[in-house]
Write a protein that holds these residues in place. Sequence first.
Motif, PDB file in Angstrom:
ATOM      1  N   LEU A  83       0.830  -1.203   0.000  1.00 34.22           N
ATOM      2  CA  LEU A  83       0.000   0.000   0.000  1.00 34.22           C
ATOM      3  C   LEU A  83       0.863   1.251   0.000  1.00 34.22           C
ATOM      4  CD1 LEU A  83      -2.727   1.478   0.517  1.00 34.22           C
ATOM      5  CD2 LEU A  83      -2.447   0.904   2.927  1.00 34.22           C
ATOM      6  N   THR A  84       0.551   2.209  -0.879  1.00 34.38           N
ATOM      7  CA  THR A  84       1.365   3.416  -0.970  1.00 34.38           C
ATOM      8  C   THR A  84       0.509   4.660  -0.825  1.00 34.38           C
ATOM      9  OG1 THR A  84       3.132   4.494  -2.250  1.00 34.38           O
ATOM     10  CG2 THR A  84       1.196   3.767  -3.488  1.00 34.38           C
ATOM     11  N   ALA A  85       1.169   5.782  -0.551  1.00 32.30           N
ATOM     12  CA  ALA A  85       0.497   7.080  -0.500  1.00 32.30           C
ATOM     13  C   ALA A  85       0.473   7.666  -1.907  1.00 32.30           C
ATOM     14  CB  ALA A  85       1.235   8.023   0.457  1.00 32.30           C
ATOM     15  N   CYS A  86      -0.705   7.937  -2.408  1.00 27.24           N
ATOM     16  CA  CYS A  86      -0.881   8.471  -3.760  1.00 27.24           C
ATOM     17  C   CYS A  86      -1.359   9.918  -3.657  1.00 27.24           C
ATOM     18  CB  CYS A  86      -1.889   7.637  -4.538  1.00 27.24           C
ATOM     19  SG  CYS A  86      -2.138   8.176  -6.234  1.00 27.24           S
ATOM     20  N   PRO A  87      -0.607  10.873  -4.208  1.00 26.80           N
ATOM     21  CA  PRO A  87      -0.996  12.282  -4.083  1.00 26.80           C
ATOM     22  C   PRO A  87      -2.258  12.644  -4.852  1.00 26.80           C
ATOM     23  CG  PRO A  87       1.342  12.055  -4.658  1.00 26.80           C
ATOM     24  CD  PRO A  87       0.708  10.726  -4.858  1.00 26.80           C
ATOM     25  N   ASP A  88      -2.691  11.806  -5.786  1.00 30.56           N
ATOM     26  CA  ASP A  88      -3.744  12.210  -6.715  1.00 30.56           C
ATOM     27  C   ASP A  88      -5.102  11.583  -6.459  1.00 30.56           C
ATOM     28  OD1 ASP A  88      -2.226  13.871  -8.833  1.00 30.56           O
ATOM     29  OD2 ASP A  88      -0.974  12.104  -8.525  1.00 30.56           O
ATOM     30  N   THR A  89      -5.179  10.634  -5.530  1.00 27.40           N
ATOM     31  CA  THR A  89      -6.457   9.991  -5.241  1.00 27.40           C
ATOM     32  C   THR A  89      -6.391   9.376  -3.850  1.00 27.40           C
ATOM     33  OG1 THR A  89      -8.139   8.493  -6.137  1.00 27.40           O
ATOM     34  CG2 THR A  89      -5.862   7.716  -6.227  1.00 27.40           C
ATOM     35  N   GLN A  90      -7.494   8.820  -3.376  1.00 28.19           N
ATOM     36  CA  GLN A  90      -7.514   8.179  -2.061  1.00 28.19           C
ATOM     37  C   GLN A  90      -6.686   6.894  -2.091  1.00 28.19           C
ATOM     38  OE1 GLN A  90     -11.851   8.531  -2.562  1.00 28.19           O
ATOM     39  NE2 GLN A  90     -11.951   8.689  -0.330  1.00 28.19           N
ATOM     40  N   ASP A  91      -5.865   6.704  -1.063  1.00 27.06           N
ATOM     41  CA  ASP A  91      -5.005   5.521  -1.009  1.00 27.06           C
ATOM     42  C   ASP A  91      -5.821   4.233  -0.914  1.00 27.06           C
ATOM     43  OD1 ASP A  91      -3.045   7.451  -0.905  1.00 27.06           O
ATOM     44  OD2 ASP A  91      -2.669   7.212   1.250  1.00 27.06           O
ATOM     45  N   VAL A  92      -6.898   4.279  -0.155  1.00 27.83           N
ATOM     46  CA  VAL A  92      -7.781   3.124   0.024  1.00 27.83           C
ATOM     47  C   VAL A  92      -9.227   3.614   0.070  1.00 27.83           C
ATOM     48  CG1 VAL A  92      -8.283   1.047   1.389  1.00 27.83           C
ATOM     49  CG2 VAL A  92      -6.029   2.132   1.571  1.00 27.83           C
ATOM     50  N   VAL A  93     -10.126   2.897  -0.591  1.00 27.74           N
ATOM     51  CA  VAL A  93     -11.563   3.094  -0.356  1.00 27.74           C
ATOM     52  C   VAL A  93     -12.161   1.732  -0.038  1.00 27.74           C
ATOM     53  CG1 VAL A  93     -11.794   5.149  -1.785  1.00 27.74           C
ATOM     54  CG2 VAL A  93     -12.161   2.907  -2.817  1.00 27.74           C
ATOM     55  N   VAL A  94     -13.140   1.717   0.867  1.00 26.44           N
ATOM     56  CA  VAL A  94     -13.727   0.450   1.303  1.00 26.44           C
ATOM     57  C   VAL A  94     -15.250   0.507   1.226  1.00 26.44           C
ATOM     58  CG1 VAL A  94     -11.788  -0.157   2.803  1.00 26.44           C
ATOM     59  CG2 VAL A  94     -13.711   1.140   3.739  1.00 26.44           C
ATOM     60  N   TRP A  95     -15.826  -0.667   1.046  1.00 27.36           N
ATOM     61  CA  TRP A  95     -17.268  -0.885   1.088  1.00 27.36           C
ATOM     62  C   TRP A  95     -17.542  -1.998   2.087  1.00 27.36           C
ATOM     63  CZ3 TRP A  95     -20.681   1.029  -3.080  1.00 27.36           C
ATOM     64  CH2 TRP A  95     -19.997   1.782  -4.057  1.00 27.36           C
ATOM     65  N   PHE A  96     -18.640  -1.908   2.845  1.00 27.23           N
ATOM     66  CA  PHE A  96     -19.139  -3.017   3.647  1.00 27.23           C
ATOM     67  C   PHE A  96     -20.293  -3.632   2.857  1.00 27.23           C
ATOM     68  CE2 PHE A  96     -17.987  -0.675   7.877  1.00 27.23           C
ATOM     69  CZ  PHE A  96     -16.644  -0.863   7.595  1.00 27.23           C
ATOM     70  N   ASP A  97     -20.105  -4.836   2.335  1.00 25.84           N
ATOM     71  CA  ASP A  97     -21.050  -5.384   1.364  1.00 25.84           C
ATOM     72  C   ASP A  97     -21.263  -4.329   0.270  1.00 25.84           C
ATOM     73  OD1 ASP A  97     -21.123  -7.754   2.751  1.00 25.84           O
ATOM     74  OD2 ASP A  97     -23.067  -7.376   3.703  1.00 25.84           O
ATOM     75  N   GLY A  98     -22.493  -3.868   0.056  1.00 27.06           N
ATOM     76  CA  GLY A  98     -22.738  -2.884  -0.995  1.00 27.06           C
ATOM     77  C   GLY A  98     -22.837  -1.461  -0.508  1.00 27.06           C
ATOM     78  N   TYR A 155       1.538   4.421 -25.510  1.00 24.61           N
ATOM     79  CA  TYR A 155       2.015   4.950 -24.221  1.00 24.61           C
ATOM     80  C   TYR A 155       2.321   3.779 -23.310  1.00 24.61           C
ATOM     81  CZ  TYR A 155       1.608   7.071 -19.544  1.00 24.61           C
ATOM     82  OH  TYR A 155       1.828   7.468 -18.252  1.00 24.61           O
ATOM     83  N   GLU A 156       3.345   3.918 -22.466  1.00 26.61           N
ATOM     84  CA  GLU A 156       3.691   2.881 -21.497  1.00 26.61           C
ATOM     85  C   GLU A 156       4.291   3.537 -20.261  1.00 26.61           C
ATOM     86  OE1 GLU A 156       5.850  -1.503 -21.452  1.00 26.61           O
ATOM     87  OE2 GLU A 156       6.569   0.017 -22.851  1.00 26.61           O
ATOM     88  N   VAL A 157       3.963   3.001 -19.087  1.00 25.19           N
ATOM     89  CA  VAL A 157       4.499   3.550 -17.841  1.00 25.19           C
ATOM     90  C   VAL A 157       4.513   2.455 -16.772  1.00 25.19           C
ATOM     91  CG1 VAL A 157       2.286   4.293 -16.820  1.00 25.19           C
ATOM     92  CG2 VAL A 157       4.367   5.608 -16.342  1.00 25.19           C
ATOM     93  N   ASN A 158       5.405   2.596 -15.793  1.00 21.28           N
ATOM     94  CA  ASN A 158       5.435   1.737 -14.619  1.00 21.28           C
ATOM     95  C   ASN A 158       4.534   2.375 -13.562  1.00 21.28           C
ATOM     96  OD1 ASN A 158       5.970   0.323 -12.261  1.00 21.28           O
ATOM     97  ND2 ASN A 158       8.194   0.450 -12.431  1.00 21.28           N
ATOM     98  N   LEU A 159       3.400   1.741 -13.298  1.00 18.05           N
ATOM     99  CA  LEU A 159       2.465   2.302 -12.322  1.00 18.05           C
ATOM    100  C   LEU A 159       3.055   2.375 -10.921  1.00 18.05           C
ATOM    101  CD1 LEU A 159      -1.031   0.768 -13.202  1.00 18.05           C
ATOM    102  CD2 LEU A 159      -0.201   3.075 -13.665  1.00 18.05           C
ATOM    103  N   GLY A 160       3.982   1.476 -10.603  1.00 18.39           N
ATOM    104  CA  GLY A 160       4.596   1.522  -9.281  1.00 18.39           C
ATOM    105  C   GLY A 160       5.259   2.858  -9.003  1.00 18.39           C
ATOM    106  N   LEU A 161       5.871   3.451 -10.023  1.00 19.52           N
ATOM    107  CA  LEU A 161       6.485   4.773  -9.890  1.00 19.52           C
ATOM    108  C   LEU A 161       5.443   5.884 -10.010  1.00 19.52           C
ATOM    109  CD1 LEU A 161       9.695   4.225 -12.068  1.00 19.52           C
ATOM    110  CD2 LEU A 161       9.488   4.107  -9.572  1.00 19.52           C
ATOM    111  N   LEU A 162       4.524   5.714 -10.958  1.00 21.37           N
ATOM    112  CA  LEU A 162       3.541   6.768 -11.215  1.00 21.37           C
ATOM    113  C   LEU A 162       2.604   6.973 -10.025  1.00 21.37           C
ATOM    114  CD1 LEU A 162       2.417   8.764 -13.273  1.00 21.37           C
ATOM    115  CD2 LEU A 162       0.922   6.942 -14.111  1.00 21.37           C
ATOM    116  N   HIS A 163       2.233   5.897  -9.342  1.00 25.13           N
ATOM    117  CA  HIS A 163       1.305   6.008  -8.214  1.00 25.13           C
ATOM    118  C   HIS A 163       1.864   6.878  -7.091  1.00 25.13           C
ATOM    119  CE1 HIS A 163      -1.139   2.131  -9.216  1.00 25.13           C
ATOM    120  NE2 HIS A 163      -1.567   3.174  -9.877  1.00 25.13           N
ATOM    121  N   GLU A 164       3.180   6.971  -6.994  1.00 23.24           N
ATOM    122  CA  GLU A 164       3.782   7.758  -5.918  1.00 23.24           C
ATOM    123  C   GLU A 164       4.125   9.173  -6.352  1.00 23.24           C
ATOM    124  OE1 GLU A 164       7.074   5.145  -4.883  1.00 23.24           O
ATOM    125  OE2 GLU A 164       5.923   4.429  -3.156  1.00 23.24           O
TER     126      GLU A 164
END
Length: 242
Positions: A83-98, A155-164
Amino acid sequence: MFDEVMNRLAEASRRNTTLAPRQFETSTNSQGSLSDIATLMVDTALALRTGRRNPLRLAIPAYQSFETAGDGSDQTFSVTHDLTACPDTQDVVVWFDGEYQGSPQSVNHDTDEFTISGPGAVQTVHAYYISEKAASFELRKKTPSAKTTNSEKLYEVNLGLLHEANQSEQPEYLSLGESELQRFLASDMELTARLKAPYQVRWTDPDGDDTEPTNALLQVPAQKSNGEIEGLTSAISADMGR
């Protein structure tokens, strides 16, 4: 022929738009293999906008599910893929069932954990989280036909780098200057997002709870024409062949 097509393109009216996940036919990936995760079937002539002034926005969350204890207590869950800190969106979102819960109570990036305030019943926790694991993401255009399929990587990118990275300060963008037609797609062509990642990507849960990754970003700047351009499909196919 080529000049006639380019003249028609120049004269055609086009409006700016931004392609988003809801416009694509989405699918889950095969972990560890290059997989189509989103495909747009183009219905009218489409031009992808290029350059720094037309940034892409990308964040593709991993999916994992858990189960609550059902006693209303706080619970901490560990995710599998960093799990990483992403400056552009929420790091985690959760749902309980629906039921959408948004961001969890707390997130610990050092231990790859998040904590929720559990409900008073046993429920499935659907978690969509941003991973720092290396993952290859690409955009391709294709010209499917009965006899053959031409395909070109745009286009091609490594998401591991882009997410941070802070994409507002360090924008990603398309550079499609190899030919005059490289940034164009004709009707019935496909724009496809492909991913090779160690984690599972889902656009909804497998349990039928109708959850979705509200922290996903797949925003591609484009221009859409009001109709088809005569001869464009053949011209693009020839251009891709070169």
